[in-house]
Design an enzyme around this catalytic site. Structure first.
Site, PDB file in Angstrom:
ATOM      1  N   ASN A  13      -3.578  -1.007   1.497  1.00 45.12           N
ATOM      2  CA  ASN A  13      -3.377  -1.488   2.874  1.00 45.12           C
ATOM      3  C   ASN A  13      -1.974  -1.079   3.310  1.00 45.12           C
ATOM      4  OD1 ASN A  13      -3.148  -2.907   5.268  1.00 45.12           O
ATOM      5  ND2 ASN A  13      -2.902  -4.910   4.280  1.00 45.12           N
ATOM      6  N   LYS A  15      -0.610  -1.357   6.132  1.00 50.39           N
ATOM      7  CA  LYS A  15      -0.067  -2.193   7.217  1.00 50.39           C
ATOM      8  C   LYS A  15       0.490  -1.281   8.320  1.00 50.39           C
ATOM      9  CE  LYS A  15       0.983  -5.630   3.751  1.00 50.39           C
ATOM     10  NZ  LYS A  15       1.428  -6.979   3.533  1.00 50.39           N
ATOM     11  N   HIS A 103      -7.182 -10.825   7.123  1.00 51.56           N
ATOM     12  CA  HIS A 103      -5.927 -10.766   6.356  1.00 51.56           C
ATOM     13  C   HIS A 103      -5.020 -11.912   6.821  1.00 51.56           C
ATOM     14  CE1 HIS A 103      -2.119  -9.322   4.766  1.00 51.56           C
ATOM     15  NE2 HIS A 103      -2.785  -8.479   4.010  1.00 51.56           N
ATOM     16  N   GLU A 105      -1.996 -12.041   7.440  1.00 50.57           N
ATOM     17  CA  GLU A 105      -1.073 -11.676   8.529  1.00 50.57           C
ATOM     18  C   GLU A 105      -1.790 -11.726   9.878  1.00 50.57           C
ATOM     19  OE1 GLU A 105       0.366  -7.959   6.862  1.00 50.57           O
ATOM     20  OE2 GLU A 105       1.318  -9.093   5.250  1.00 50.57           O
ATOM     21  N   GLU A 175      -6.172 -13.388  -1.767  1.00 54.50           N
ATOM     22  CA  GLU A 175      -4.772 -13.036  -1.589  1.00 54.50           C
ATOM     23  C   GLU A 175      -3.942 -14.294  -1.331  1.00 54.50           C
ATOM     24  OE1 GLU A 175      -4.100  -8.761  -0.431  1.00 54.50           O
ATOM     25  OE2 GLU A 175      -4.390  -9.830   1.447  1.00 54.50           O
ATOM     26  N   GLY A 181       3.718  -9.466  -0.357  1.00 53.98           N
ATOM     27  CA  GLY A 181       4.980  -8.847   0.032  1.00 53.98           C
ATOM     28  C   GLY A 181       6.213  -9.568  -0.479  1.00 53.98           C
ATOM     29  N   SER A 221       1.406  -8.510  -4.125  1.00 52.29           N
ATOM     30  CA  SER A 221       2.472  -7.840  -4.897  1.00 52.29           C
ATOM     31  C   SER A 221       1.960  -7.158  -6.169  1.00 52.29           C
ATOM     32  CB  SER A 221       3.592  -8.831  -5.236  1.00 52.29           C
ATOM     33  OG  SER A 221       4.190  -9.315  -4.047  1.00 52.29           O
TER      34      SER A 221
HETATM   35  C1  PEP Z   1      -1.576  -6.916   1.355  1.00 52.76           C
HETATM   36  O1  PEP Z   1      -1.130  -6.188   2.219  1.00 52.76           O
HETATM   37  O2  PEP Z   1      -2.693  -7.396   1.473  1.00 52.76           O
HETATM   38  C2  PEP Z   1      -0.749  -7.185   0.171  1.00 52.76           C
HETATM   39  C3  PEP Z   1      -1.292  -7.839  -0.823  1.00 52.76           C
HETATM   40  O3  PEP Z   1       0.541  -6.730   0.208  1.00 52.76           O
HETATM   41  P1  PEP Z   1       1.548  -6.619  -1.054  1.00 52.76           P
HETATM   42  O4  PEP Z   1       0.806  -5.846  -2.121  1.00 52.76           O
HETATM   43  O5  PEP Z   1       2.727  -5.860  -0.520  1.00 52.76           O
HETATM   44  O6  PEP Z   1       1.877  -7.983  -1.499  1.00 52.76           O
END
Ligand code: PEP
Length: 260
Positions: A13, A15, A103, A105, A175, A181, A221
């Site tokens: 992803n 983003k 997601h 976000e 998640e 992040g 992460s």
């Molecule tokens: C994500 O964008 O869904 C995500 C898990 O980001 P990161 O791996 O940077 O934590």
């Protein structure tokens, strides 16, 4: 229920990162770094920003790459007065196969509700694509012991009205919000516990066949160094990777660990 493991899916992803020139380079580099036989044991998707999708599609199709084209979001209507939004029908025309929806976000920053996520899941399926439906708890919810209640509530709402076959075909991404992040990850044992709880809830609502088939990713992460242990968990079928997917070398290492 988790005896025969499903083909893992590693999804990048991106983003709101990488313009279309950078996207082309990233995809070409990733393809170059991954041995051809890796795709025999793992599915790999990239989810660029909308402005890159046509360029990435052209590279994937033109050069015959095995990477799967994904998107990060879509609307639930096909057309209409939704300024700035993206139709799932248009993404299907671009040969997008997987779309992330719900997601954290999008939920937090753009106010996506469980009902909207459910409508998106249905719209994505209607157009022959596969949703990656995200769920996860905040740090406060985790500390209050509410992880499973939150996650299973989101899963139940997101899957409402689907058939068992539809549920079996999709991807759920667990998640934890506090791990996205931040450099903090759930332990592989914690990820397994929640992924198992999701699969058990799917079995209760849609039956054992759907629960055995549905792929459940972990996201938060993920790095190459944590992938092998994560993937050894019986109910973890892959990873949704944010930051680390922007670096083709790190992402390729993650894919190779997932391939075993
Ligand atoms: C994500 O964008 O869904 C995500 C898990 O980001 P990161 O791996 O940077 O934590």
């Amino acid at each position: 229920m988790a005896a025969a493991k499903r083909t893992p899916l590693i999804s990048g992803n991106w983003k709101m990162n990488l313009n279309h020139f950078e996207a082309i380079q990233t995809v070409q580099k990733l393809h170059y770094l991954l041995p051809k036989d890796v795709y025999e044991t793992v599915d790999v998707s990239v989810h660029p920003p909308f402005t890159d999708i046509r360029s990435v599609q052209t590279v994937i199709e033109g050069d015959g790459l095995d990477l799967i084209l994904g998107a990060q979001h879509c609307h639930f209507q096909d057309t209409g007065a939704f300024t700035g939004e993206i139709s799932p029908a248009f993404l299907a025309k671009l040969d997008v196969k997987l779309i992330v929806c719900g997601h954290s976000e999008r939920r937090e920053i753009f106010g996506e509700t469980d009902d909207m996520v459910n409508a998106k899941v249905k719209a994505i399926l209607k157009h022959g694509m596969t949703p990656i439906m995200c769920c996860g708890e905040s740090l406060a919810e985790r500390e209050a012991g509410e992880t499973e209640a939150k996650v299973l509530g989101q899963v139940q709402a997101g899957l409402a009205g689907l058939s068992a076959d539809q549920v079996g075909s999709l991807v759920i991404a667990y998640e934890p919000i506090w791990a996205i992040g931040t450099g903090k990850t759930a332990t592989s044992a914690d990820a397994q516990t929640v992924c198992r709880a999701i699969r058990t809830a799917v079995a209760a609502q849609f039956g054992a066949e759907a629960a055995t088939a549905v792929r459940i990713q972990y996201g938060g992460s993920v790095k190459a160094g944590t992938t092998e242990e994560l993937m050894s968990q019986p109910d973890v079928d892959g990873a949704l990777v944010g930051g680390a997917s922007l670096d083709p070398e790190e992402f390729a290492r993650i894919v190779q660990f997932a391939a075993g």
